[in-house]
Design a protein around this motif. Structure first.
Motif, PDB file in Angstrom:
ATOM      1  N   ASP A 213      55.738 -31.093 -31.900  1.00  0.00           N
ATOM      2  CA  ASP A 213      56.068 -31.028 -30.480  1.00  0.00           C
ATOM      3  C   ASP A 213      54.898 -31.431 -29.612  1.00  0.00           C
ATOM      4  N   GLY A 214      53.855 -32.002 -30.214  1.00  0.00           N
ATOM      5  CA  GLY A 214      52.631 -32.268 -29.469  1.00  0.00           C
ATOM      6  C   GLY A 214      52.632 -33.561 -28.693  1.00  0.00           C
ATOM      7  N   THR A 215      53.768 -34.233 -28.597  1.00  0.00           N
ATOM      8  CA  THR A 215      53.806 -35.449 -27.806  1.00  0.00           C
ATOM      9  C   THR A 215      53.585 -35.120 -26.351  1.00  0.00           C
ATOM     10  N   ASP A 216      52.947 -36.020 -25.646  1.00  0.00           N
ATOM     11  CA  ASP A 216      52.586 -35.779 -24.248  1.00  0.00           C
ATOM     12  C   ASP A 216      53.792 -36.021 -23.362  1.00  0.00           C
ATOM     13  N   SER A 217      54.604 -34.971 -23.179  1.00  0.00           N
ATOM     14  CA  SER A 217      55.790 -35.061 -22.331  1.00  0.00           C
ATOM     15  C   SER A 217      55.467 -34.808 -20.879  1.00  0.00           C
ATOM     16  N   ALA A 218      54.196 -34.563 -20.556  1.00  0.00           N
ATOM     17  CA  ALA A 218      53.837 -34.208 -19.193  1.00  0.00           C
ATOM     18  C   ALA A 218      53.563 -35.420 -18.327  1.00  0.00           C
ATOM     19  N   GLY A 219      53.472 -36.606 -18.936  1.00  0.00           N
ATOM     20  CA  GLY A 219      53.174 -37.788 -18.152  1.00  0.00           C
ATOM     21  C   GLY A 219      51.811 -37.669 -17.507  1.00  0.00           C
ATOM     22  N   GLY A 220      51.726 -38.035 -16.234  1.00  0.00           N
ATOM     23  CA  GLY A 220      50.454 -37.966 -15.533  1.00  0.00           C
ATOM     24  C   GLY A 220      50.382 -36.821 -14.552  1.00  0.00           C
ATOM     25  N   ARG A 221      51.195 -35.793 -14.709  1.00  0.00           N
ATOM     26  CA  ARG A 221      51.239 -34.705 -13.754  1.00  0.00           C
ATOM     27  C   ARG A 221      50.033 -33.788 -13.898  1.00  0.00           C
ATOM     28  N   GLU A 222      49.812 -32.971 -12.881  1.00  0.00           N
ATOM     29  CA  GLU A 222      48.749 -31.973 -12.891  1.00  0.00           C
ATOM     30  C   GLU A 222      49.358 -30.607 -12.617  1.00  0.00           C
TER      31      GLU A 222
ATOM     32  N   ARG B 290      47.020 -28.984 -23.271  1.00  0.00           N
ATOM     33  CA  ARG B 290      46.172 -30.107 -22.868  1.00  0.00           C
ATOM     34  C   ARG B 290      46.019 -30.164 -21.348  1.00  0.00           C
ATOM     35  N   LEU B 291      47.127 -29.963 -20.627  1.00  0.00           N
ATOM     36  CA  LEU B 291      47.042 -29.953 -19.172  1.00  0.00           C
ATOM     37  C   LEU B 291      46.226 -28.765 -18.672  1.00  0.00           C
ATOM     38  N   LEU B 292      46.354 -27.638 -19.361  1.00  0.00           N
ATOM     39  CA  LEU B 292      45.598 -26.459 -18.970  1.00  0.00           C
ATOM     40  C   LEU B 292      44.103 -26.681 -19.160  1.00  0.00           C
ATOM     41  N   TYR B 293      43.731 -27.347 -20.238  1.00  0.00           N
ATOM     42  CA  TYR B 293      42.319 -27.661 -20.481  1.00  0.00           C
ATOM     43  C   TYR B 293      41.787 -28.597 -19.398  1.00  0.00           C
ATOM     44  N   ALA B 294      42.573 -29.607 -19.056  1.00  0.00           N
ATOM     45  CA  ALA B 294      42.160 -30.529 -17.997  1.00  0.00           C
ATOM     46  C   ALA B 294      42.072 -29.816 -16.654  1.00  0.00           C
ATOM     47  N   PHE B 295      42.989 -28.884 -16.409  1.00  0.00           N
ATOM     48  CA  PHE B 295      42.978 -28.114 -15.162  1.00  0.00           C
ATOM     49  C   PHE B 295      41.697 -27.296 -15.041  1.00  0.00           C
ATOM     50  N   ALA B 296      41.313 -26.631 -16.132  1.00  0.00           N
ATOM     51  CA  ALA B 296      40.098 -25.813 -16.106  1.00  0.00           C
ATOM     52  C   ALA B 296      38.855 -26.678 -15.911  1.00  0.00           C
ATOM     53  N   ARG B 297      38.850 -27.867 -16.461  1.00  0.00           N
ATOM     54  CA  ARG B 297      37.689 -28.746 -16.327  1.00  0.00           C
ATOM     55  C   ARG B 297      37.542 -29.279 -14.902  1.00  0.00           C
ATOM     56  N   ARG B 298      38.645 -29.351 -14.168  1.00  0.00           N
ATOM     57  CA  ARG B 298      38.577 -29.854 -12.803  1.00  0.00           C
ATOM     58  C   ARG B 298      38.124 -28.798 -11.805  1.00  0.00           C
ATOM     59  N   ALA B 299      37.885 -27.583 -12.263  1.00  0.00           N
ATOM     60  CA  ALA B 299      37.486 -26.506 -11.354  1.00  0.00           C
ATOM     61  C   ALA B 299      36.182 -26.871 -10.656  1.00  0.00           C
ATOM     62  N   GLY B 300      36.063 -26.420  -9.419  1.00  0.00           N
ATOM     63  CA  GLY B 300      34.854 -26.699  -8.643  1.00  0.00           C
ATOM     64  C   GLY B 300      33.694 -25.833  -9.083  1.00  0.00           C
ATOM     65  N   ARG B 301      32.661 -25.825  -8.263  1.00  0.00           N
ATOM     66  CA  ARG B 301      31.460 -25.057  -8.582  1.00  0.00           C
ATOM     67  C   ARG B 301      31.720 -23.563  -8.422  1.00  0.00           C
ATOM     68  N   PRO B 302      31.069 -22.706  -9.217  1.00  0.00           N
ATOM     69  CA  PRO B 302      31.201 -21.259  -9.052  1.00  0.00           C
ATOM     70  C   PRO B 302      30.841 -20.853  -7.633  1.00  0.00           C
ATOM     71  N   GLY B 303      31.619 -19.924  -7.080  1.00  0.00           N
ATOM     72  CA  GLY B 303      31.416 -19.494  -5.714  1.00  0.00           C
ATOM     73  C   GLY B 303      32.378 -20.152  -4.750  1.00  0.00           C
ATOM     74  N   ASP B 304      32.922 -21.313  -5.140  1.00  0.00           N
ATOM     75  CA  ASP B 304      33.941 -21.968  -4.334  1.00  0.00           C
ATOM     76  C   ASP B 304      35.250 -21.197  -4.471  1.00  0.00           C
TER      77      ASP B 304
ATOM     78  N   ASP C 218      49.520 -26.807 -10.933  1.00  0.00           N
ATOM     79  CA  ASP C 218      49.034 -26.047  -9.791  1.00  0.00           C
ATOM     80  C   ASP C 218      48.560 -24.685 -10.290  1.00  0.00           C
ATOM     81  N   LEU C 219      48.081 -23.855  -9.387  1.00  0.00           N
ATOM     82  CA  LEU C 219      47.502 -22.570  -9.787  1.00  0.00           C
ATOM     83  C   LEU C 219      48.524 -21.673 -10.475  1.00  0.00           C
ATOM     84  N   TYR C 220      49.716 -21.599  -9.919  1.00  0.00           N
ATOM     85  CA  TYR C 220      50.734 -20.725 -10.509  1.00  0.00           C
ATOM     86  C   TYR C 220      51.129 -21.199 -11.903  1.00  0.00           C
ATOM     87  N   GLU C 221      51.275 -22.504 -12.076  1.00  0.00           N
ATOM     88  CA  GLU C 221      51.624 -23.030 -13.392  1.00  0.00           C
ATOM     89  C   GLU C 221      50.517 -22.755 -14.403  1.00  0.00           C
TER      90      GLU C 221
END
Length: 259
Positions: A31-40, A209-223, A42-45
């Motif tokens: 089931d590891g095919t990338d069915s998410a396309g290019g979406r990102e 995979r999207l969750l990992y990318a989401f965490a990497r896009r986080a800003g600087r601590p304190g933001d 949000d915080l709730y997701e």
């Protein structure tokens, strides 16, 4: 030869648990095919994929508290400051607090996590192939089973060694027989740790995979956005404010008393 009667269930428990882990890992790989396309996400997701419905409720309360629209006291009480929710999640939290405008955090969290807004979020993520449907055995659950199987093998082995020693079989040989299923379970755990870690009870491989990318896009601590991202991914233990951490600590105490 009573120890043989204990060895058989030890092998059965170990074999069944390891087989289920292999099947769950194979299913996850298929089931590891990338069915998410290019979406990102949000915080709730991201919160749902990281910690399920309860994490979404926690994130919503923390976000409202930081905007001074919800007061989370160190005593474990939530008080509504602004009764106008900005989205469905916030309205669910306000509705869970009730018309009195004040409630303990723990029941608010439980009620908000079961609200229609969170169920709708879960359905959308499942439809997108990012979340695991209810009833599907995940790798995380299978790993937990293997850990329990390893403990069961140890317990059965200890019971076998506690029995009166048979005259024709030395104790070290009995221990070696029980060491075999234990080695199988530990080997499966080690392989799973290398191949399929981190384990997730909520996110599919595409969601991880999207969750990992989401965490990497986080800003600087304190933001502010980065801090909410940390709460979404790691939970309330990532909260930096001592007062907020104290408020959610009372949540655990309440749930322990209720259980």
């Amino acid at each position: 030869m009573f120890w043989v009667l204990l060895l058989l269930p030890a092998w059965a428990v170990a074999g069944t648990a390891c087989t289920r882990l292999c099947l769950a890992a194979a299913r996850a790989a298929n089931d590891g095919t990338d069915s998410a396309g290019g979406r990102e996400l949000d915080l709730y997701e991201a919160a749902f994929l990281s910690g399920g419905p309860a994490r979404v409720a926690d994130l919503t309360m923390v976000s409202m508290a930081r905007q001074r629209r919800l007061l989370l006291a160190r005593t474990g009480w939530a008080t509504v400051v602004d009764p106008r929710g900005q989205d469905e999640m916030e309205r669910s939290v306000i509705g869970a607090i009730g018309p009195g405008g004040q409630s303990l955090i723990a029941p608010v969290r439980a009620s908000a996590a079961a609200a229609d807004a969170v169920r709708g979020l879960a359905e959308r993520l499942v439809s997108a192939g990012l979340a695991v449907p209810d009833g599907v055995r995940t790798v995380a659950a299978a790993v937990h089973r293997v850990r329990l199987a390893a403990l069961a093998v140890c317990a059965l082995g200890a019971a076998a060694l506690a029995l009166p020693a048979p005259g024709d079989v030395p104790r070290y040989l009995i221990a070696l027989w029980f060491a075999l299923p234990l080695a199988v379970t530990l080997s499966c755990l080690a392989i799973a740790r290398i191949e399929v870690h981190p384990y997730s009870a909520w996110a599919s491989p595409a969601g991880q995979r999207l969750l990992y990318a989401f965490a990497r896009r986080a800003g600087r601590p304190g933001d502010a956005a980065a801090d909410l991202t940390s709460v979404a991914v790691r939970g309330v233990r990532a909260i930096g404010e001592p007062d907020l951490r104290a408020a959610f600590a009372h949540r655990e105490e309440y749930e322990g008393l209720r259980d």
